[in-house]
Write a protein that holds these residues in place. Sequence first.
Motif, PDB file in Angstrom:
ATOM      1  N   PHE A  11       0.853  -1.198   0.000  1.00 21.14           N
ATOM      2  CA  PHE A  11       0.000   0.000   0.000  1.00 21.14           C
ATOM      3  C   PHE A  11       0.893   1.253   0.000  1.00 21.14           C
ATOM      4  N   GLY A  28      -4.487   3.795  -1.073  1.00 21.33           N
ATOM      5  CA  GLY A  28      -5.510   2.779  -1.211  1.00 21.33           C
ATOM      6  C   GLY A  28      -5.302   2.063  -2.531  1.00 21.33           C
ATOM      7  N   TYR A  31      -9.648  -3.252  -5.068  1.00 20.34           N
ATOM      8  CA  TYR A  31     -10.192  -4.437  -4.405  1.00 20.34           C
ATOM      9  C   TYR A  31      -9.734  -5.696  -5.134  1.00 20.34           C
ATOM     10  N   LYS A  98     -10.362  10.023  -1.708  1.00 24.38           N
ATOM     11  CA  LYS A  98     -10.489   8.971  -0.704  1.00 24.38           C
ATOM     12  C   LYS A  98     -10.439   9.544   0.712  1.00 24.38           C
ATOM     13  N   LYS A 102      -9.692   5.081   4.259  1.00 24.13           N
ATOM     14  CA  LYS A 102      -9.483   4.136   3.153  1.00 24.13           C
ATOM     15  C   LYS A 102      -8.014   4.003   2.761  1.00 24.13           C
ATOM     16  N   ILE A 103      -7.162   4.836   3.320  1.00 26.04           N
ATOM     17  CA  ILE A 103      -5.739   4.779   2.984  1.00 26.04           C
ATOM     18  C   ILE A 103      -5.099   3.594   3.711  1.00 26.04           C
ATOM     19  N   LYS A 105      -5.739   0.555   2.654  1.00 24.86           N
ATOM     20  CA  LYS A 105      -6.752  -0.497   2.564  1.00 24.86           C
ATOM     21  C   LYS A 105      -7.205  -0.656   1.109  1.00 24.86           C
ATOM     22  N   ALA A 107      -9.578   0.132  -1.707  1.00 24.49           N
ATOM     23  CA  ALA A 107     -10.313   1.392  -1.775  1.00 24.49           C
ATOM     24  C   ALA A 107     -10.805   1.765  -3.163  1.00 24.49           C
ATOM     25  N   SER A 108     -10.471   0.972  -4.205  1.00 24.58           N
ATOM     26  CA  SER A 108     -10.787   1.447  -5.555  1.00 24.58           C
ATOM     27  C   SER A 108     -11.091   0.288  -6.495  1.00 24.58           C
TER      28      SER A 108
END
Length: 266
Positions: A11, A28, A31, A98, A102-103, A105, A107-108
Amino acid sequence: DTRVVVNIPAFRMDLFQDGTLVKTYQVGIGYPQFPLPQGLRKASTIIFNPTWTPPDEPWVAKMKNITPGETVEAGSKLNPLGPIKIPIGLPSLIHGGKPPAKIGKFASHGCVGLTNNQVKDFALLLSKASGTELSDTTLAGYLQEKEETKTVKLNETIPVELRYETIVLEDGKLHIYKDVYAQDANTEENVRKVIEAHGARYEDLSEQQRAEINDALTGKTKPKKGETGVVIDLTALSGKGYPAPVNLDKGSGKPGTQKGTKRTNH
Protein backbone atom coordinates in the motif's frame (compact mmCIF):
# COMPACT_ATOMS: atom_id res chain seq x y z
CA ASP A 1 16.26 7.93 -12.22
CA THR A 2 13.02 9.87 -11.85
CA ARG A 3 9.95 7.71 -11.49
CA VAL A 4 6.96 6.70 -9.40
CA VAL A 5 7.04 3.26 -7.79
CA VAL A 6 3.90 1.64 -6.37
CA ASN A 7 4.24 -1.61 -4.41
CA ILE A 8 0.70 -2.92 -4.27
CA PRO A 9 0.88 -5.29 -1.23
CA ALA A 10 2.71 -2.60 0.76
CA PHE A 11 0.00 0.00 0.00
CA ARG A 12 2.96 2.26 -0.78
CA MET A 13 3.79 4.79 -3.48
CA ASP A 14 7.23 6.42 -3.80
CA LEU A 15 8.37 9.36 -5.89
CA PHE A 16 12.03 9.31 -6.91
CA GLN A 17 13.76 12.32 -8.46
CA ASP A 18 17.25 11.90 -9.92
CA GLY A 19 17.71 8.65 -8.00
CA THR A 20 16.67 10.09 -4.64
CA LEU A 21 13.47 9.06 -2.86
CA VAL A 22 11.79 12.36 -2.05
CA LYS A 23 8.36 11.32 -0.75
CA THR A 24 6.45 8.21 0.30
CA TYR A 25 2.67 7.93 0.37
CA GLN A 26 0.49 5.26 1.91
CA VAL A 27 -2.28 4.62 -0.61
CA GLY A 28 -5.51 2.78 -1.21
CA ILE A 29 -5.44 0.01 -3.82
CA GLY A 30 -7.91 -1.87 -6.00
CA TYR A 31 -10.19 -4.44 -4.40
CA PRO A 32 -9.23 -8.07 -5.11
CA GLN A 33 -12.06 -8.34 -7.66
CA PHE A 34 -10.79 -5.09 -9.28
CA PRO A 35 -7.03 -5.43 -8.84
CA LEU A 36 -4.51 -2.74 -9.58
CA PRO A 37 -2.61 -3.98 -12.67
CA GLN A 38 1.13 -4.64 -12.67
CA GLY A 39 3.84 -3.43 -15.01
CA LEU A 40 5.36 -0.24 -16.34
CA ARG A 41 3.03 2.68 -16.99
CA LYS A 42 3.55 6.40 -17.71
CA ALA A 43 2.25 9.67 -16.32
CA SER A 44 2.18 12.55 -18.79
CA THR A 45 -0.67 14.79 -17.60
CA ILE A 46 -2.24 16.11 -14.41
CA ILE A 47 -5.96 16.81 -14.69
CA PHE A 48 -7.57 19.22 -12.24
CA ASN A 49 -11.30 19.06 -11.50
CA PRO A 50 -11.78 15.92 -13.63
CA THR A 51 -15.12 14.72 -14.91
CA TRP A 52 -16.03 11.04 -14.49
CA THR A 53 -17.71 8.69 -16.94
CA PRO A 54 -19.06 5.71 -14.98
CA PRO A 55 -18.29 2.39 -16.70
CA ASP A 56 -21.00 -0.13 -17.50
CA GLU A 57 -20.19 -2.35 -14.52
CA PRO A 58 -22.36 -4.04 -11.86
CA TRP A 59 -20.77 -1.97 -9.09
CA VAL A 60 -21.85 1.22 -10.85
CA ALA A 61 -25.39 -0.07 -11.25
CA LYS A 62 -25.63 -0.29 -7.45
CA MET A 63 -24.83 3.42 -7.03
CA LYS A 64 -27.61 5.95 -6.50
CA ASN A 65 -28.19 8.69 -9.09
CA ILE A 66 -25.45 7.31 -11.36
CA THR A 67 -25.99 6.09 -14.93
CA PRO A 68 -23.22 4.24 -16.79
CA GLY A 69 -21.87 6.23 -19.74
CA GLU A 70 -23.20 9.60 -18.58
CA THR A 71 -20.68 12.26 -17.62
CA VAL A 72 -20.53 13.18 -13.95
CA GLU A 73 -19.42 16.79 -13.88
CA ALA A 74 -16.34 18.17 -12.19
CA GLY A 75 -17.06 19.29 -8.65
CA SER A 76 -20.12 17.07 -8.30
CA LYS A 77 -20.55 15.27 -4.98
CA LEU A 78 -21.23 12.14 -7.05
CA ASN A 79 -17.77 12.32 -8.65
CA PRO A 80 -15.42 9.92 -6.80
CA LEU A 81 -12.18 11.13 -8.40
CA GLY A 82 -11.63 14.09 -6.11
CA PRO A 83 -9.92 17.31 -7.24
CA ILE A 84 -7.09 15.74 -9.26
CA LYS A 85 -6.46 12.67 -11.38
CA ILE A 86 -3.26 11.49 -13.10
CA PRO A 87 -3.93 8.97 -15.88
CA ILE A 88 -1.40 6.12 -15.98
CA GLY A 89 -2.87 4.07 -18.83
CA LEU A 90 -6.38 2.68 -19.07
CA PRO A 91 -8.17 1.82 -16.96
CA SER A 92 -6.00 3.03 -14.09
CA LEU A 93 -5.51 6.40 -12.46
CA ILE A 94 -3.80 7.96 -9.50
CA HIS A 95 -6.52 10.14 -8.01
CA GLY A 96 -7.88 11.81 -4.89
CA GLY A 97 -11.28 11.66 -3.27
CA LYS A 98 -10.49 8.97 -0.70
CA PRO A 99 -11.21 9.48 3.00
CA PRO A 100 -8.27 8.90 5.38
CA ALA A 101 -9.97 5.72 6.61
CA LYS A 102 -9.48 4.14 3.15
CA ILE A 103 -5.74 4.78 2.98
CA GLY A 104 -3.73 1.60 3.52
CA LYS A 105 -6.75 -0.50 2.56
CA PHE A 106 -8.73 -1.75 -0.44
CA ALA A 107 -10.31 1.39 -1.78
CA SER A 108 -10.79 1.45 -5.56
CA HIS A 109 -11.73 -0.31 -8.76
CA GLY A 110 -8.22 -0.66 -10.18
CA CYS A 111 -6.73 2.72 -9.25
CA VAL A 112 -4.24 4.19 -6.79
CA GLY A 113 -6.33 6.13 -4.29
CA LEU A 114 -5.18 9.16 -2.28
CA THR A 115 -6.86 11.69 0.00
CA ASN A 116 -7.43 15.14 -1.47
CA ASN A 117 -4.53 16.59 0.51
CA GLN A 118 -2.24 13.76 -0.59
CA VAL A 119 -3.07 14.14 -4.28
CA LYS A 120 -2.51 17.92 -4.17
CA ASP A 121 0.91 17.38 -2.60
CA PHE A 122 1.73 14.61 -5.07
CA ALA A 123 0.72 16.77 -8.04
CA LEU A 124 3.12 19.51 -6.95
CA LEU A 125 6.03 17.10 -6.46
CA LEU A 126 5.30 15.24 -9.72
CA SER A 127 5.27 18.49 -11.67
CA LYS A 128 8.58 19.50 -10.09
CA ALA A 129 10.14 16.11 -10.88
CA SER A 130 9.07 16.48 -14.53
CA GLY A 131 10.42 20.00 -14.87
CA THR A 132 6.91 21.45 -15.16
CA GLU A 133 6.13 24.80 -13.56
CA LEU A 134 3.25 24.47 -11.09
CA SER A 135 3.16 26.63 -7.97
CA ASP A 136 1.00 26.33 -4.87
CA THR A 137 -0.81 29.48 -5.99
CA THR A 138 -1.50 28.15 -9.50
CA LEU A 139 -2.73 24.82 -8.14
CA ALA A 140 -5.02 26.59 -5.67
CA GLY A 141 -6.38 28.75 -8.50
CA TYR A 142 -7.20 25.72 -10.63
CA LEU A 143 -8.98 23.99 -7.76
CA GLN A 144 -10.95 27.07 -6.78
CA GLU A 145 -12.85 26.83 -10.06
CA LYS A 146 -14.29 23.43 -9.11
CA GLU A 147 -16.46 23.04 -12.21
CA GLU A 148 -13.72 23.91 -14.73
CA THR A 149 -11.49 21.03 -15.85
CA LYS A 150 -7.86 22.00 -16.48
CA THR A 151 -5.21 19.71 -18.00
CA VAL A 152 -1.50 20.31 -17.43
CA LYS A 153 0.88 18.42 -19.70
CA LEU A 154 4.12 17.41 -17.99
CA ASN A 155 7.32 18.57 -19.68
CA GLU A 156 8.74 15.09 -19.22
CA THR A 157 6.77 11.85 -19.08
CA ILE A 158 7.34 10.09 -15.75
CA PRO A 159 7.57 6.27 -15.63
CA VAL A 160 5.19 4.62 -13.15
CA GLU A 161 6.13 1.14 -11.94
CA LEU A 162 3.23 -0.92 -10.58
CA ARG A 163 4.90 -3.73 -8.63
CA TYR A 164 3.60 -6.73 -6.72
CA GLU A 165 6.31 -7.55 -4.18
CA THR A 166 5.20 -9.15 -0.93
CA ILE A 167 8.77 -9.76 0.26
CA VAL A 168 11.06 -6.75 0.34
CA LEU A 169 14.41 -6.11 1.99
CA GLU A 170 14.23 -2.52 3.11
CA ASP A 171 17.29 -0.92 4.66
CA GLY A 172 18.35 -4.20 6.31
CA LYS A 173 14.86 -5.17 7.44
CA LEU A 174 12.84 -7.91 5.77
CA HIS A 175 9.24 -6.86 5.18
CA ILE A 176 6.69 -9.59 4.52
CA TYR A 177 3.38 -8.17 3.33
CA LYS A 178 0.04 -9.93 2.99
CA ASP A 179 -0.46 -11.58 -0.40
CA VAL A 180 -3.44 -9.31 -1.06
CA TYR A 181 -4.26 -10.66 -4.53
CA ALA A 182 -3.58 -14.32 -3.61
CA GLN A 183 -0.69 -14.85 -6.03
CA ASP A 184 1.14 -17.42 -3.87
CA ALA A 185 3.98 -14.94 -3.46
CA ASN A 186 4.78 -15.57 0.20
CA THR A 187 7.08 -18.59 -0.07
CA GLU A 188 10.44 -19.54 1.40
CA GLU A 189 11.77 -19.71 -2.15
CA ASN A 190 10.98 -16.04 -2.71
CA VAL A 191 12.55 -15.11 0.63
CA ARG A 192 15.71 -16.92 -0.44
CA LYS A 193 15.78 -15.04 -3.75
CA VAL A 194 15.47 -11.67 -2.04
CA ILE A 195 18.18 -12.44 0.52
CA GLU A 196 20.55 -13.91 -2.08
CA ALA A 197 20.07 -10.87 -4.31
CA HIS A 198 21.76 -8.87 -1.56
CA GLY A 199 24.77 -11.12 -1.12
CA ALA A 200 23.59 -13.33 1.75
CA ARG A 201 22.25 -16.87 2.16
CA TYR A 202 19.08 -18.03 3.86
CA GLU A 203 21.11 -20.71 5.67
CA ASP A 204 23.27 -18.01 7.27
CA LEU A 205 20.31 -16.52 9.10
CA SER A 206 19.87 -17.45 12.73
CA GLU A 207 17.39 -20.13 13.74
CA GLN A 208 15.27 -17.45 15.38
CA GLN A 209 15.23 -15.32 12.23
CA ARG A 210 14.18 -18.28 10.09
CA ALA A 211 11.43 -19.11 12.58
CA GLU A 212 10.18 -15.50 12.47
CA ILE A 213 10.17 -15.60 8.68
CA ASN A 214 8.22 -18.86 8.64
CA ASP A 215 5.64 -17.48 11.10
CA ALA A 216 5.20 -14.41 8.87
CA LEU A 217 4.86 -16.48 5.69
CA THR A 218 2.23 -18.75 7.21
CA GLY A 219 0.28 -15.88 8.77
CA LYS A 220 0.98 -16.97 12.33
CA THR A 221 2.53 -13.57 13.02
CA LYS A 222 0.43 -10.54 12.14
CA PRO A 223 1.65 -7.01 11.38
CA LYS A 224 1.90 -4.67 14.34
CA LYS A 225 -0.56 -1.82 14.64
CA GLY A 226 0.22 0.84 12.06
CA GLU A 227 2.34 -1.52 9.94
CA THR A 228 1.29 -3.02 6.60
CA GLY A 229 3.60 -6.02 6.94
CA VAL A 230 5.63 -8.10 9.38
CA VAL A 231 9.13 -6.67 9.85
CA ILE A 232 12.14 -8.87 10.66
CA ASP A 233 15.48 -7.24 11.42
CA LEU A 234 18.35 -8.86 9.51
CA THR A 235 21.39 -7.23 11.11
CA ALA A 236 23.86 -8.78 8.66
CA LEU A 237 22.12 -6.92 5.79
CA SER A 238 21.98 -3.54 7.50
CA GLY A 239 21.88 -0.68 5.01
CA LYS A 240 21.03 -2.91 2.06
CA GLY A 241 17.82 -3.09 0.05
CA TYR A 242 15.09 -0.69 -0.96
CA PRO A 243 15.01 2.71 0.81
CA ALA A 244 12.96 3.17 3.96
CA PRO A 245 9.97 5.53 3.62
CA VAL A 246 10.75 9.24 3.32
CA ASN A 247 8.39 11.90 4.70
CA LEU A 248 5.73 9.19 4.93
CA ASP A 249 2.26 10.61 4.28
CA LYS A 250 -0.45 8.32 5.62
CA GLY A 251 -3.26 10.63 4.62
CA SER A 252 -3.81 12.00 8.10
CA GLY A 253 -2.44 15.43 7.23
CA LYS A 254 0.60 14.97 9.47
CA PRO A 255 3.81 15.11 7.36
CA GLY A 256 6.86 12.95 8.03
CA THR A 257 10.32 14.32 8.71
CA GLN A 258 12.76 11.86 7.14
CA LYS A 259 15.28 13.09 4.57
CA GLY A 260 15.62 11.87 1.00
CA THR A 261 17.61 8.69 0.38
CA LYS A 262 19.20 7.24 -2.72
CA ARG A 263 17.43 4.43 -4.50
CA THR A 264 19.10 1.01 -4.53
CA ASN A 265 18.26 -2.06 -6.59
CA HIS A 266 16.39 -4.94 -5.04
